[in-house]
Design an enzyme around this catalytic site. Structure first.
Site, PDB file in Angstrom:
ATOM      1  N   ASP A  67       0.903  -1.196   0.045  1.00 45.75           N
ATOM      2  CA  ASP A  67       0.084   0.110   0.017  1.00 45.75           C
ATOM      3  C   ASP A  67       0.898   1.301   0.037  1.00 45.75           C
ATOM      4  O   ASP A  67       0.447   2.096  -0.622  1.00 45.75           O
ATOM      5  CB  ASP A  67      -1.022   0.097   1.205  1.00 45.75           C
ATOM      6  N   CYS A  68       2.048   1.304   0.578  1.00 42.15           N
ATOM      7  CA  CYS A  68       2.987   2.321   0.513  1.00 42.15           C
ATOM      8  C   CYS A  68       3.413   2.833  -0.979  1.00 42.15           C
ATOM      9  O   CYS A  68       3.474   3.706  -1.444  1.00 42.15           O
ATOM     10  CB  CYS A  68       4.206   2.164   1.579  1.00 42.15           C
TER      11      CYS A  68
END
Length: 758
Positions: A486-487
């Protein structure tokens, strides 16, 4: 490339602070790294002079510095960001009362721009867990690393501020009830920091600890650290066999299959356990032996209390299988079969893996649980004057954070990439990116994300069991170097949005964007369609039967996460908008399976369980965004409609949402006792807007609560804790109260027009 098995065999705009003086040459290092001639306590004071603290951000490396001289103070003025993080008056003016949602967003940006640091990122505390600071302090003590007085003083202040006001103990995290783990470890840390056992806080905490059974009833990690210190004997620690790393890679329980945080902790603690290394006996160690236990130290049956654990600490009791394995290890393997040759071979391979982790992270390591263990391992293996020990001492400063309450240890070395990406998106969602006022701020954010993209995979990727990372972003910075699904996704979205907006430079060429996509596409689980966090799962959930930590759940392997899956899906959708031909078939297949997972992960009541934020509210925001990205909304999708109805069923009379961290522990929605929370309310509103919920009333009611909580200077105040990991431990995301309210308000204004709320 050398195979892992062969390798084993071979082992026998904004206010910009002035540029500070060079910290290497000026002596402004956060910690003095000379070896202490004797183990002695720091000199504590009531409080340091907060006007002397400075936050230095060097290309995403954040360290706090305490200036000793007036000359240094003059040369390095305190910034507004410094003052705000330290809870000091910033001098920022009150702003006109906002009349519309976009007015509120602009007021927030007027404030938040001052917290942007020179490299272009935003910083904040990432605290909450109460077991991180003690591990760091104990590692300093046993490596004879002197603790500067200003650090000891502010650590003492933080621990006193976070003691339970009723019983004086400490919990697993700042909102939790007192536990043996939290109380024994933080009491020990305070004694090392120089606090007297007769200090009133300590007397109260000691009484609570004894009522809970004393340190003898602590969980595995507490017993490990107290054995390193010499307060416990190693017999009380269940085995941490380094030789597990000698198991062939195909073996079902080989450590490389475990979740990355668990295997890094196992790697460091296993090396130390194998050595049975204990710090030398000191007067303080002898005193702690008398203070931490509810019975005389000399009478404790160490071996017989391996599995003694307080009920309050025993969130995940050991399985029957783990108890059998531990019995075999203690009574059969160790005394009869674990030869010195096997032990040495295992320790050598463990050491090789530790060296690779240190090299690939420049000694910052994955997180401040494993890092102090690696620090001690280097001290044992290479000695106090070695480069590895000196570099670990230096890197430890990356995890320290000062705030109004004192100094804590962050859960990672920062939130740099994560918070910067979300801030960019919030401004984009409000339609303000082309406003010349915010262009310098956003350009610097883009430059930061450009600088922080990881351009290569780690050396010896296969040998040290690392996931592909080329083109990715970390949660914190590229030095730490662990890409997270998700980063990567949120940073990529921020980059794509800005680079396609008139007036912004294209800093990342197409190939670098492709690299990010190539890495993102590796995170999906073929059997479910969901996405993991650090790497795809390498074994099934049944491995939780070997969970030895006791205080956490879902710690042994990777899982599917609605949050991570949504981030990847939306990043792929945005990418395909601009690059429709690159890996089009792969992306289409990936997204179809991912959204299928989102549908399947929905509970019968319409909710989704969130693993990284609290909890059902957080997950609903992401899941509804996933569905919307493929055209599923409230009007045409039962899943979207049920998700909205779940959120609406939890809206309070004042228009807000109020979810407690207890939801994460129990997997049922529980309201926070303090009432509606700005951050949870923003999450719910975002989810409803993403889903196309057709009635504006509930949305406007939520936004009115958010606007009513905004301070005259544009900020929102900190409320309840926002984040979670491993079901039971909460962690703070203080910047969430800025960019998620901005996102909710901005999305509303873009969709419905920027008029006063009815």
């Amino acid at each position: 490339m050398v195979s892992r098995s062969k390798a084993k065999a071979a082992v026998s705009s904004v206010e910009v602070p002035p540029t500070p003086p060079d910290t290497t040459s000026s002596g402004n290092s956060p910690i003095e790294f000379t070896i202490a001639q004797a183990t002695k306590s720091p000199n504590l004071s009531g409080r340091t002079d907060y006007t002397r603290w400075r936050l230095l951000d060097e290309a995403g490396r954040q360290t706090w510095h305490y200036l000793e001289s007036d000359e240094e103070v003059k040369e390095w003025p305190q910034s507004i960001a410094d003052k705000w993080h330290l809870n000091m008056p910033t001098g920022l003016p009150d702003l006109p009362t906002p009349k519309t949602p976009l007015d509120s967003v602009k007021n927030c940006l007027e404030f938040f721009q001052h917290l942007q640091l020179p490299p272009g990122n935003w910083a904040c505390e990432y605290g909450g867990p109460m077991f991180l600071l003690p591990g760091v302090v104990i590692s300093w003590y046993v490596t004879e690393t002197p603790i500067p007085d200003h650090i000891a003083t502010e650590m003492k202040n933080y621990l006193f501020a976070r003691a339970n006001p009723e019983d004086g103990g400490w919990g697993l995290h700042i909102e939790g009830e007192s536990t043996v783990f939290g109380t024994a470890m933080n009491y020990t840390a305070l004694r090392i920091l120089g606090v007297s056992e007769e200090e009133p806080h300590m007397i109260k905490a000691r009484g609570t600890l004894h009522k809970l059974g004393g340190a003898k009833a602590g969980p595995h990690w507490a017993k490990f650290w107290l054995s390193v210190l010499g307060v416990c004997k190693w017999e009380i620690v269940n085995p941490i066999p380094a030789e597990f790393w000698l198991l062939p890679d195909w073996f079902p329980v080989s450590p490389w299959r475990w979740w990355i945080h668990t295997r890094m902790v196992f790697l460091g603690s296993g090396f130390i356990w194998s050595k049975r290394w204990t710090f030398k006996e000191t007067a303080l160690v002898r005193q702690l032996r008398q203070e931490l236990f509810a019975e005389p130290y000399e009478s404790i049956d160490w071996l017989g209390n391996r599995n003694t654990i307080s009920k309050i600490d025993n969130y995940h009791p050991k399985s029957w299988l783990l108890n059998i394995i531990n019995w075999i290890l203690v009574y059969i393997w160790i005394p009869y079969f674990r030869t010195n040759w096997i032990a040495k071979k295992a320790e050598d391979w463990n050491w090789k893996l530790i060296q690779m982790e240190d090299k690939n992270t420049d000694y910052s390591d994955l997180a401040p649980v494993s890092m102090p263990m690696f620090f001690v391992a280097c001290y044992i293996r290479e000695g106090p004057d070695s480069f590895s020990v000196q570099r670990h001492r230096d890197r430890m400063a990356d995890y320290l954070w000062v705030k109004g309450e004192g100094m804590l240890v962050n859960g990672t070395n920062g939130v740099q990439c994560w918070d910067t990406a979300f801030t960019v998106q919030a401004v984009m969602d409000a339609g303000l990116a082309e406003d010349p006022k915010w262009r310098p701020m956003l350009t610097r954010a883009l430059e930061f994300l450009d600088d922080q993209q990881m351009r290569e995979n780690v050396d010896d990727q296969a040998m040290c069991y690392r996931q592909q990372r080329k083109g990715g972003w970390a949660f914190s910075n590229k030095v730490q170097g662990y890409a997270v699904s998700d980063c990567i996704s949120e940073a990529l979205k921020a980059v794509l949005l800005l680079q396609r907006t008139p007036g912004y430079p294209q800093l990342l060429e197409d190939q670098r964007i492709y690299d990010a996509i190539d890495t993102l596409l590796t995170y999906q689980h073929s059997w479910s369609g969901g996405c993991a966090s650090y790497e795809p799962a390498r074994q099934g959930e049944w491995l939780e039967m070997l969970n030895a930590a006791e205080v956490f759940g879902r710690i042994m392997v990777e899982y599917d996460y609605p949050e991570c899956t949504t981030a990847v899906v939306t990043a792929l959708s945005l990418f395909s908008k601009y690059y429709p031909d690159y890996r089009a078939t792969d992306i289409k297949t990936f997204k179809a399976k991912a959204v299928g997972y989102i549908r399947n992960a929905q509970f019968p009541d319409g909710s989704w369980y969130g693993s990284w934020g609290i909890c059902f509210t957080y997950a609903a925001m992401f899941a509804l965004e996933s569905l919307a990205s493929i055209g599923d909304n409230y009007e045409n999708s039962e899943h979207s409609r049920k998700g909205c109805e779940f959120l609406l069923s939890k809206q309070r009379a004042d228009g807000g949402w109020s979810e407690s961290y207890r939801s994460c522990e129990t997997m049922t929605y529980i309201e926070h006792p303090t009432g509606s929370q700005v951050v949870m309310t923003a999450w719910a509103v975002i989810g409803l807007i993403e889903a196309g919920y057709p009635h504006r009333g509930p949305i406007e009611k939520g936004l009115k609560l958010i606007m009513s909580r905004q301070r005259p200077n544009g900020e929102w105040l900190q409320e309840a804790i926002e984040g979670v990991f491993n079901k039971s431990c909460m962690i703070s995301y203080p910047n969430y109260k800025f960019f998620f309210p901005m996102k909710a308000l901005g999305m509303y204004a873009k969709k419905y027009g920027d008029s006063p709320l009815q």
